[in-house]
Design a protein around this motif. Structure first.
Motif, short mmCIF file in Angstrom:
data_model
loop_
_atom_site.label_atom_id
_atom_site.label_comp_id
_atom_site.label_asym_id
_atom_site.label_seq_id
_atom_site.Cartn_x
_atom_site.Cartn_y
_atom_site.Cartn_z
N TYR A 32 1.18 4.59 -3.11
CA TYR A 32 1.04 5.65 -2.85
C TYR A 32 2.05 6.58 -3.51
O TYR A 32 2.16 7.65 -3.35
CB TYR A 32 1.15 6.11 -1.40
CG TYR A 32 -0.27 5.86 -0.73
CD1 TYR A 32 -1.49 5.51 -1.26
CD2 TYR A 32 -0.31 5.18 0.77
CE1 TYR A 32 -2.60 5.03 -0.54
CE2 TYR A 32 -1.43 4.81 1.43
CZ TYR A 32 -2.50 4.92 0.77
OH TYR A 32 -3.58 4.42 1.52
N ARG A 52 -3.14 8.34 0.88
CA ARG A 52 -1.99 8.60 -0.04
C ARG A 52 -1.59 10.14 0.30
O ARG A 52 -0.25 10.21 0.75
CB ARG A 52 -2.54 8.68 -1.46
CG ARG A 52 -1.22 8.88 -2.19
CD ARG A 52 -1.04 10.05 -2.86
NE ARG A 52 -2.36 11.06 -3.31
CZ ARG A 52 -2.80 10.94 -4.48
NH1 ARG A 52 -2.34 10.34 -5.29
NH2 ARG A 52 -3.89 11.66 -4.83
N TRP A 112 -9.23 7.19 -0.67
CA TRP A 112 -8.00 6.70 -0.93
C TRP A 112 -7.08 7.77 -0.94
O TRP A 112 -5.95 7.68 -0.61
CB TRP A 112 -8.06 5.99 -2.37
CG TRP A 112 -6.81 5.10 -2.65
CD1 TRP A 112 -6.15 3.75 -2.23
CD2 TRP A 112 -5.69 5.92 -3.14
NE1 TRP A 112 -4.96 3.58 -2.84
CE2 TRP A 112 -4.62 4.74 -3.26
CE3 TRP A 112 -5.54 6.99 -3.84
CZ2 TRP A 112 -3.25 5.06 -4.24
CZ3 TRP A 112 -4.29 7.22 -4.62
CH2 TRP A 112 -3.06 6.19 -4.45
N PRO A 136 -6.94 0.29 -4.38
CA PRO A 136 -6.51 1.42 -4.81
C PRO A 136 -7.01 2.04 -5.80
O PRO A 136 -7.07 1.75 -7.06
CB PRO A 136 -5.02 1.18 -4.99
CG PRO A 136 -4.82 -0.19 -5.34
CD PRO A 136 -5.88 -1.00 -4.61
N CYS A 194 0.77 -1.11 -0.10
CA CYS A 194 -0.08 0.00 0.08
C CYS A 194 0.91 1.12 -0.03
O CYS A 194 0.69 2.26 -0.63
CB CYS A 194 -1.03 0.21 0.89
SG CYS A 194 -0.48 0.23 2.75
N GLN A 251 -8.22 2.23 1.92
CA GLN A 251 -8.42 1.43 0.86
C GLN A 251 -7.48 0.57 0.30
O GLN A 251 -7.48 0.58 -0.94
CB GLN A 251 -9.37 2.35 -0.25
CG GLN A 251 -10.47 3.42 0.51
CD GLN A 251 -11.31 2.99 1.00
OE1 GLN A 251 -11.34 2.17 2.04
NE2 GLN A 251 -12.56 2.95 0.42
#
Length: 768
Positions: free
Chosen positions: A14, A322, A318, A311, A10, A307
């Motif tokens: 980002y 980020r 989301w 993504p 995750c 989330q």
């Protein structure tokens, strides 16, 4: 150093990726480390970056860029229509640019050494290329700053006389470019403010953070040699470029920029220190590995990923996750700073014409609200979120700001009022004195900041911040919470904490004795007048933020730092608690709500001090008495549209989260941490301040953290204001060296890990 697979995935999701070059510096990407920030972008075939560093303060206490670097490759991979990819790699802490058709493809890695003040650009290419590296500087001569363009050196705003900036020194030195700014000791701002504020008798006790300050660096690279100079213009600002070029085309090339900032008695002393730093960064491979390892550890210690299973850059939820990570990355770039990260742009400002057209023509040194100066109510929001993110190593620069200036703030108090304690004002230069603009200049056309022979010789003229000393309590509280969360030593900061508290006890007893021939009121309480509730409610008696701030900070000192106090001091602070007046209340729309003060004369700003007993002063909240009073204050406060804004320093998301108002907290957080509207999604602003607006990002971080986890003593409340539909994977820090990590999805907490395990008994989980 490996993170759990899901977390690594995750965080990687980002990363910010651009597939086209930028139009200008306003579309730059942040990169940094140590205490250095770069704005990186590719424009019209050239790769450029600005250099900024904490502590680069000139004679006016303006925070100056260290220059701009322009890289030009031949053959050029950055041609229109050619493949292009620029990526901020968060977990590795660097910017990578890959460009050109396969036969001529070039890969560029730009990174900052976390252990030494050094910038590295590493270039590998499919075929040999020639590199031209230009160091660009626009401070080439003495420049008079126009009256209406003095915001970057905020003390000089509204000054009726002439203000100038001094030039830098730049030249070739062997095969390198040497550049630096050395302050002229005969025209330092600190000396002007000492005279302006009548502090000559205690001048020796005021720390001079400007004298002999020298900052700059050296640009060089293997196989590079001087190639002359070139004059140019960028964003309406003229500059000169000192060029280094490849002696021969190469497939692998490198550019190194080593920096040095210090108060050195001579330029030779400064340069010798710069050379020692250059020698220390000779092992590039080792430095690269250590830097990437530090960034990996940085992400291991904390994260909030929203989330993660789905993504989608178009999903507002989301985006919140980020942008939380992107802003935290920018904070991590000032790991070792002599000075804290500035609320009004940090290390990442750029040419102001790309922020507001009215400032086009000013250089990239321009920012509103000053460089070496701080507005404390804004500045605090940058540092509070570091507790729950576990970024304890990033916090000392902010604490040192006050510790360094403490002797002068105490001397100032003794001279003006003859009592003990420190008096740090709301708008403050880094040597501890109020801004010249706030204090007020004689003969200025600015009526709100015009000082006259009849002005109070001990108080600021600016009506917004007159009598506003509150923030020293909040930073004292922050240091105490730092110990509570981390267990780290705070003894160097105890004198500041104690002095910050004692000022209010001593000052208002002194003040009331002057006004009423006795130190306390008929109930034995301090009379906190004249004062102010934030910058908004003026000529206030017993303002709500000061009353709750005193109570919370004294209680925290006894609870968290009581073992560091003598029995005599503990007795003093316990006695002080009995002298703090109660909060005041009013009725509105049939309910009892918190009043801004017992009485006040008028309103001139848009803050909501009535909810400071919620944050940061912790009197009201979930599981605490009279929660409904605080909720009613939020619901029935009669706030203006601007008071309810989400921009910049506004704290509504924090208030709502701490009151358990999930829907309101989520709404504000979606707006607060949503995409900025600029190419880099976490370059918010200007709001009330500048771009990137760091108190915007900091307040957003705090709000999201409090939605997810709230801490009260030993109690840890999970998901207290969390929307059921928001999926989250998180790792946060709580008091007593506690780490809480888990995953919430599908309306339930799927897994939870608490370290140390015995702290799991203190978890209170909300059923969603």
């Amino acid at each position: 150093m490996n993170m759990p697979l899901e977390t690594a995935r995750c965080i990687d999701a980002y990363n910010v990726v651009w597939d086209t070059p930028s139009r200008n510096a306003g579309e730059s990407m942040p990169c940094g480390g140590h205490d250095i920030g770069l704005n990186v972008w590719v424009e019209e075939g050239d790769l450029l970056f600005y250099i900024d560093r904490a502590g680069s303060f000139d004679e006016n206490n303006q925070m100056l860029k260290l220059g701009r670097v322009r890289l030009r490759l031949t053959p050029n991979p950055f041609t229109p229509g050619a493949p292009f990819r620029q990526e901020l790699k968060l977990r590795q802490g660097y910017v990578e640019i890959v460009a050109g058709e396969p036969a001529v493809q070039v890969q560029v890695a730009i990174w900052v050494d976390v252990a030494q003040p050094a910038i590295h650009v590493e270039i590998s290419s499919a075929q040999p290329v020639t590199l031209e590296a230009g160091y660009e500087n626009w401070r080439l001569a003495v420049r008079e700053i126009p009256y209406d363009r003095r915001h970057p050196c905020a003390s000089w705003v509204a000054f009726a006389g002439t203000v100038t900036t001094e030039p830098d020194t730049v030249d070739f030195d062997g095969d390198s470019v040497l550049f630096y700014h050395r302050n002229r000791n005969d025209r330092l701002l600190v000396d002007h403010l000492i005279e302006q504020q009548g502090l000559g008798p205690v001048a020796r006790e005021i720390p001079n953070t400007q004298r002999d300050r020298t900052f700059g660096g050296r640009m060089s690279g293997p196989g590079l040699a001087p190639a002359g100079t070139r004059d140019g213009r960028y964003a309406a600002t003229p500059h000169r470029s000192w060029l280094l070029a490849s002696r021969a085309p190469q497939s692998r090339q490198r550019l190194d920029i080593v920096l040095q900032a210090a108060q050195s008695e001579t330029q030779a002393e400064w340069q010798a220190a710069l050379d020692r730093t250059a020698a220390a960064v000779a092992d590039i491979d080792g430095a690269r590995s250590a830097t990437q390892a530090w960034w990996a550890q940085f992400w291991e210690r904390s994260h909030i990923c929203l989330q993660p299973s789905t993504p989608d850059a178009g999903d507002a939820v989301w985006q919140v996750g980020r942008n939380y990570q992107l802003f935290r990355y920018m904070l991590g770039c000032n790991r070792t700073g002599e000075y804290p990260t500035k609320f009004n742009g940090g290390l990442f400002i750029y040419d102001p014409g790309y922020v507001r057209e009215e400032y086009a023509g000013e250089s990239a040194d321009f920012r509103l609200w000053g460089g070496g100066s701080h507005t404390a109510q804004n500045q605090r929001l940058v540092y509070w979120p570091m507790l729950k993110s576990g970024d304890f190593d990033l916090m000392p620069p902010q604490f040192e700001y006050y510790r360094r200036a403490l002797p002068g703030a105490e001397a100032r108090t003794r001279l003006y009022w003859g009592h003990e304690g420190c008096s740090f004002t709301e708008q403050l230069e880094n040597f501890g004195l109020p801004l010249g603009w706030s204090w007020g200049w004689l003969d200025t056309p600015d009526l709100y900041h015009k000082r006259t022979p009849f002005s109070d010789p001990t108080e600021q003229q600016a009506p917004w911040i007159r009598y506003l000393y509150l923030s020293q309590l909040e930073f004292a509280l922050m240091i105490l919470r730092y110990r509570q969360y981390s267990g780290l030593d705070i003894t160097p900061y105890l004198p500041f904490i104690e002095s910050a508290i004692r000022f209010f006890d001593a000052h208002y007893q002194w003040q009331h004795r002057i006004n009423a021939i006795r130190p306390l009121d008929e109930n034995g309480h301090l009379v906190l007048f004249p004062s102010t509730a934030c910058e908004t409610y003026k000529d206030a008696l017993n303002p709500v933020d000061l009353v709750s701030g005193l109570q919370c900070t004294v209680e925290a000192l006894l609870e968290i730092g009581g073992d560091l106090l003598s029995a005599e001091l503990r007795a003093y602070y316990q006695g002080l608690l009995t002298r703090i007046p109660p909060l005041s209340f009013i009725e509105r729309e049939g309910v009892r709500i918190i009043a801004p003060a017992k009485s006040w004369a008028g309103e001139i700003n848009v803050e909501i001090p009535q909810l400071y007993p919620v944050h940061p002063y912790e009197r009201y909240g979930l599981g605490k008495p009279d929660l409904q009073v605080a909720i009613d204050t939020w619901r029935h406060g009669g706030w203006s549209e601007e008071q309810l804004s989400h921009v910049s320093w506004h704290q509504q998301a924090i208030f709502c989260a701490l009151l358990g108002l999930t829907e309101d907290a989520a709404d504000y957080t979606l707006r607060k941490l949503g995409d900025s509207g600029r190419r880099f999604p976490a370059f918010w602003g200007p709001g009330h301040d500048w771009v990137p607006d760091h108190n915007w990002g900091g307040s957003g971080m705090i709000g999201l953290q409090e939605m997810l986890m709230q801490c009260d003593g030993r109690r840890i409340r999970l998901l207290p204001a969390w929307p059921a539909q928001w999926e989250v994977e998180f790792k946060l820090h709580a008091p007593f060296n506690t780490v809480v990590e888990g995953r919430h999805a599908n309306g339930k907490l799927e897994w939870l890990r608490v370290t140390p395990p015995e702290r799991a008994a203190d978890i209170i989980e909300r059923e969603i």
